[in-house]
Design a protein around this motif. Sequence first.
Motif, short mmCIF file in Angstrom:
data_model
loop_
_atom_site.label_atom_id
_atom_site.label_comp_id
_atom_site.label_asym_id
_atom_site.label_seq_id
_atom_site.Cartn_x
_atom_site.Cartn_y
_atom_site.Cartn_z
N ALA A 29 0.84 -1.20 0.00
CA ALA A 29 0.00 0.00 0.00
C ALA A 29 0.87 1.25 0.00
O ALA A 29 2.01 1.24 0.48
N ALA A 30 0.31 2.33 -0.55
CA ALA A 30 0.97 3.64 -0.52
C ALA A 30 0.01 4.63 0.13
O ALA A 30 -1.18 4.63 -0.16
N LEU A 31 0.55 5.47 1.00
CA LEU A 31 -0.22 6.52 1.64
C LEU A 31 0.24 7.84 1.04
O LEU A 31 1.44 8.14 1.06
N ALA A 32 -0.71 8.61 0.50
CA ALA A 32 -0.37 9.88 -0.14
C ALA A 32 -1.34 10.96 0.30
O ALA A 32 -2.43 10.68 0.78
N PHE A 33 -0.92 12.23 0.13
CA PHE A 33 -1.84 13.33 0.36
C PHE A 33 -1.67 14.37 -0.73
O PHE A 33 -0.65 14.43 -1.41
N PHE A 34 -2.70 15.20 -0.90
CA PHE A 34 -2.74 16.23 -1.92
C PHE A 34 -2.91 17.57 -1.22
O PHE A 34 -3.95 17.84 -0.65
N ASP A 35 -1.87 18.38 -1.24
CA ASP A 35 -1.81 19.66 -0.54
C ASP A 35 -1.97 20.77 -1.59
O ASP A 35 -1.00 21.41 -1.97
N LEU A 36 -3.19 20.98 -2.06
CA LEU A 36 -3.43 21.91 -3.15
C LEU A 36 -4.18 23.15 -2.68
O LEU A 36 -4.39 23.34 -1.49
N GLN A 37 -4.65 23.97 -3.62
CA GLN A 37 -5.15 25.30 -3.27
C GLN A 37 -6.46 25.35 -2.50
O GLN A 37 -6.70 26.30 -1.76
N ASP A 38 -7.34 24.40 -2.67
CA ASP A 38 -8.61 24.39 -1.96
C ASP A 38 -9.15 22.97 -1.92
O ASP A 38 -8.63 22.09 -2.61
N PRO A 39 -10.17 22.71 -1.10
CA PRO A 39 -10.68 21.34 -0.97
C PRO A 39 -11.13 20.72 -2.29
O PRO A 39 -10.81 19.56 -2.56
N ALA A 40 -11.85 21.48 -3.11
CA ALA A 40 -12.34 20.91 -4.38
C ALA A 40 -11.19 20.55 -5.30
O ALA A 40 -11.18 19.47 -5.90
N THR A 41 -10.20 21.42 -5.42
CA THR A 41 -9.05 21.14 -6.28
C THR A 41 -8.27 19.93 -5.76
O THR A 41 -7.84 19.08 -6.53
N SER A 42 -8.12 19.86 -4.45
CA SER A 42 -7.40 18.73 -3.85
C SER A 42 -8.12 17.42 -4.12
O SER A 42 -7.50 16.42 -4.51
N CYS A 43 -9.44 17.42 -3.92
CA CYS A 43 -10.21 16.18 -4.14
C CYS A 43 -10.24 15.80 -5.61
O CYS A 43 -10.13 14.61 -5.95
N ASN A 44 -10.39 16.78 -6.51
CA ASN A 44 -10.38 16.47 -7.93
C ASN A 44 -9.03 15.92 -8.38
O ASN A 44 -8.96 14.99 -9.18
N ALA A 45 -7.95 16.48 -7.85
CA ALA A 45 -6.61 15.99 -8.20
C ALA A 45 -6.42 14.56 -7.69
O ALA A 45 -5.85 13.71 -8.39
N ILE A 158 -9.79 18.81 -14.03
CA ILE A 158 -9.00 19.48 -13.01
C ILE A 158 -8.00 20.39 -13.69
O ILE A 158 -7.67 20.22 -14.85
N LYS A 159 -7.52 21.37 -12.94
CA LYS A 159 -6.42 22.21 -13.38
C LYS A 159 -5.16 21.56 -12.85
O LYS A 159 -5.13 21.03 -11.76
N THR A 160 -4.11 21.63 -13.63
CA THR A 160 -2.83 21.09 -13.15
C THR A 160 -1.79 22.19 -13.27
O THR A 160 -1.97 23.17 -13.98
N GLY A 161 -0.70 22.01 -12.57
CA GLY A 161 0.40 22.96 -12.67
C GLY A 161 0.59 23.77 -11.41
O GLY A 161 0.13 23.42 -10.33
N GLU A 162 1.26 24.91 -11.54
CA GLU A 162 1.65 25.73 -10.41
C GLU A 162 0.47 26.26 -9.60
O GLU A 162 0.58 26.49 -8.41
N GLU A 163 -0.69 26.47 -10.24
CA GLU A 163 -1.83 27.01 -9.50
C GLU A 163 -2.36 26.03 -8.46
O GLU A 163 -3.19 26.40 -7.64
N ASN A 164 -1.92 24.80 -8.47
CA ASN A 164 -2.42 23.77 -7.55
C ASN A 164 -1.43 23.42 -6.45
O ASN A 164 -1.40 22.30 -5.99
N MET A 165 -0.66 24.35 -5.95
CA MET A 165 0.44 23.97 -5.07
C MET A 165 0.18 24.04 -3.56
O MET A 165 0.94 23.50 -2.80
N ARG A 166 -0.84 24.67 -3.05
CA ARG A 166 -1.05 24.74 -1.60
C ARG A 166 -2.52 24.63 -1.23
O ARG A 166 -3.38 24.99 -1.99
N GLY A 167 -2.78 24.18 -0.03
CA GLY A 167 -4.15 24.12 0.48
C GLY A 167 -4.38 22.89 1.33
O GLY A 167 -3.45 22.26 1.80
#
Length: 177
Positions: A29-45, A158-167
């Motif tokens: 198994a792998a455990l990962a997280f998505f630290d993106l700009q907002d909840p919707a962007t994080s979940c979509n990614a 989803i949007k990808t790239g630099e705009e998805n870097m925090r959250g």
Amino acid sequence: MELLNAYFDLVVPAITQAGGEVIKFMGDAALAFFDLQDPATSCNAALASAFDALKRLQCCSPRGVRLHAGIALHYGQAAYGNIGASQRLDFTLIGTDVNLVSRIQGVCSATGHRLILSERCARLLHPDCSTSMDATGSGDFRSMPRSTFQPLTRRPKIKTGEENMRGPRPASRTHSS
């Protein structure tokens, strides 16, 4: 070991290319997280990453072996950092929501579903997400009653790239079968 490494060679790029970070490997198994700009962007990614990982696994058969995964997605809070004894530390995510995503992944194993989202993750997807959800049921995940959902269609927008870097951080757990 060789087969597990081949599995992770397929799954990890799907996670990192969608902006996720693999925190640890636990057996198969792998455990990962998505630290993106907002909840919707994080979940979509996270959802796009899951679809990509499943596609990669479907297309490849290392050493003639068909690899499968059960992927659970959940959005919630987690603490991360080093934990352990002074002689041995391990970097990890901890918290109730991390435990919950692990239990939801267990539903994948028990039911044969390849991808299950928590109700919270499914509700946080962008409204224009092209993925429809179907309720898989609800369960008592150790005194944490929750509903779960399975995607009916592929590819969220989803949007990808630099705009998805925090959250905020949805957690994702993959498990091979």
